[in-house]
Design a protein around this motif. Structure first.
Motif, PDB file in Angstrom:
ATOM      1  N   ALA A   7       0.900  -1.437   0.050  1.00 49.31           N
ATOM      2  CA  ALA A   7      -0.032  -0.044   0.058  1.00 49.31           C
ATOM      3  C   ALA A   7       0.647   1.549  -0.025  1.00 49.31           C
ATOM      4  CB  ALA A   7      -1.001   0.028   0.989  1.00 49.31           C
ATOM      5  N   SER A  12       1.668   0.920  -5.246  1.00 53.76           N
ATOM      6  CA  SER A  12       0.238   1.064  -4.678  1.00 53.76           C
ATOM      7  C   SER A  12      -0.837   1.075  -5.299  1.00 53.76           C
ATOM      8  CB  SER A  12       0.322   2.550  -3.764  1.00 53.76           C
ATOM      9  OG  SER A  12       0.815   3.490  -4.682  1.00 53.76           O
ATOM     10  N   ARG A  16      -3.970  -1.234  -4.843  1.00 52.02           N
ATOM     11  CA  ARG A  16      -5.385  -0.954  -5.024  1.00 52.02           C
ATOM     12  C   ARG A  16      -6.202  -1.772  -5.892  1.00 52.02           C
ATOM     13  NH1 ARG A  16      -9.788  -0.266  -2.333  1.00 52.02           N
ATOM     14  NH2 ARG A  16     -11.355   0.966  -3.344  1.00 52.02           N
ATOM     15  N   THR A  19      -6.972  -5.285  -4.164  1.00 60.11           N
ATOM     16  CA  THR A  19      -7.959  -5.172  -3.284  1.00 60.11           C
ATOM     17  C   THR A  19      -9.537  -5.003  -3.841  1.00 60.11           C
ATOM     18  OG1 THR A  19      -7.860  -2.610  -3.210  1.00 60.11           O
ATOM     19  CG2 THR A  19      -6.617  -4.037  -1.560  1.00 60.11           C
ATOM     20  N   ASP A  28     -16.545   0.071  -8.230  1.00 57.25           N
ATOM     21  CA  ASP A  28     -15.403   0.682  -7.532  1.00 57.25           C
ATOM     22  C   ASP A  28     -14.127   0.819  -8.394  1.00 57.25           C
ATOM     23  OD1 ASP A  28     -16.952   0.474  -5.198  1.00 57.25           O
ATOM     24  OD2 ASP A  28     -16.110  -1.629  -4.743  1.00 57.25           O
ATOM     25  N   TYR A  29     -14.070   0.188  -9.528  1.00 52.81           N
ATOM     26  CA  TYR A  29     -12.955   0.598 -10.217  1.00 52.81           C
ATOM     27  C   TYR A  29     -13.150   1.556 -11.129  1.00 52.81           C
ATOM     28  CZ  TYR A  29      -9.966  -0.423 -14.466  1.00 52.81           C
ATOM     29  OH  TYR A  29      -9.024   0.116 -15.480  1.00 52.81           O
ATOM     30  N   GLU A  32     -12.178   4.595  -9.779  1.00 59.63           N
ATOM     31  CA  GLU A  32     -10.754   5.219  -9.348  1.00 59.63           C
ATOM     32  C   GLU A  32      -9.961   4.744 -10.894  1.00 59.63           C
ATOM     33  OE1 GLU A  32      -9.437   3.728  -5.672  1.00 59.63           O
ATOM     34  OE2 GLU A  32     -11.202   3.249  -5.072  1.00 59.63           O
ATOM     35  N   LEU A  36      -5.660   3.912 -11.546  1.00 56.30           N
ATOM     36  CA  LEU A  36      -5.468   2.427 -11.515  1.00 56.30           C
ATOM     37  C   LEU A  36      -4.883   2.143 -12.725  1.00 56.30           C
ATOM     38  CD1 LEU A  36      -8.791   1.323  -9.717  1.00 56.30           C
ATOM     39  CD2 LEU A  36      -6.331   1.691  -8.645  1.00 56.30           C
TER      40      LEU A  36
END
Length: 214
Positions: A7, A12, A16, A19, A28-29, A32, A36
């Protein structure tokens, strides 16, 4: 589970993303996606499959409208193809209700669990165990009542059978006594019926003599 050491490293974004694949959804993807790594179409579909699993844990009949929104698909055809693909991959089992426009889920795989969710799971299991104990106590009570009722019915049956047996014995003795009384010296009984009682002829003769004299 993914290592939390990633993390705070240069990896990182990858952490993410891992996770999200472990616990999150396709929505959720998308929220962000700018921060990502990009996903291939196969990876997107894999995350969509996992998103359906997350929805199935909350509701067993998922409307098409919810799936289209959460998975960001353009039409129902794409949605049904994705669900069929998930079924063949043994990610979930269910049926597509085209008439009512919904996915009916019978089974789905489990997803990874966050540490903060352990207390909720423990509480849920405790409540489930308490519910099982209540049901078991109720079953035991019902069994006890059933056994008690069975014993009462058996005692009543034995009492009735005893009374019937005694009644049969009484009837048998009474019948035997009546038969014995009827069969005792039948010739004497017939003679008594045929012969008049003593003094009957004398009284009749006296009456005839009196009438003749008159």
């Amino acid at each position: 589970p993914v290592s939390p050491q990633l993390a705070d490293s240069e990896f990182s974004p990858v952490f993410r993303l891992l996770t999200i694949f472990a616990y999150g959804t396709y929505a959720d993807y998308l929220a962000e996606a700018a921060n990502l790594p990009p996903l291939t179409e196969a990876q997107k579909n894999k995350l969509r499959h996992l998103s359906v699993v997350t929805l199935a844990a909350k509701i067993k009949c998922i409307p098409y409208s919810v799936l289209l929104e959460q998975l960001q698909l353009k039409n129902v055809r794409q949605l049904e193809d994705l669900v069929i693909e998930a079924v063949y991959a043994d990610v979930l089992r269910g049926s597509l209700d085209q008439r009512n426009q919904r996915l009916e889920v019978d089974y789905s795989i489990g997803r990874d669990i966050r540490r903060e969710e352990l207390s909720t799971i423990t509480r849920t299991l405790q409540e489930w165990c308490q519910g099982c104990e209540v049901v078991l106590s109720g079953i035991e009570e019902q069994v006890s009542r059933a056994n008690q009722h069975k014993e009462q019915q058996l005692a009543l049956k034995q009492q009735i059978e005893s009374e019937v047996a005694n009644l049969k014995k009484t009837i048998k003795v009474t019948t035997a006594a009546a038969a014995a009384a009827t069969s005792q010296d039948p010739e004497q009984h017939l003679t008594e019926l045929r012969e008049p009682a003593p003094g009957t002829n004398q009284r009749q003769a006296s009456k005839k003599t009196s009438k003749a004299k008159g």
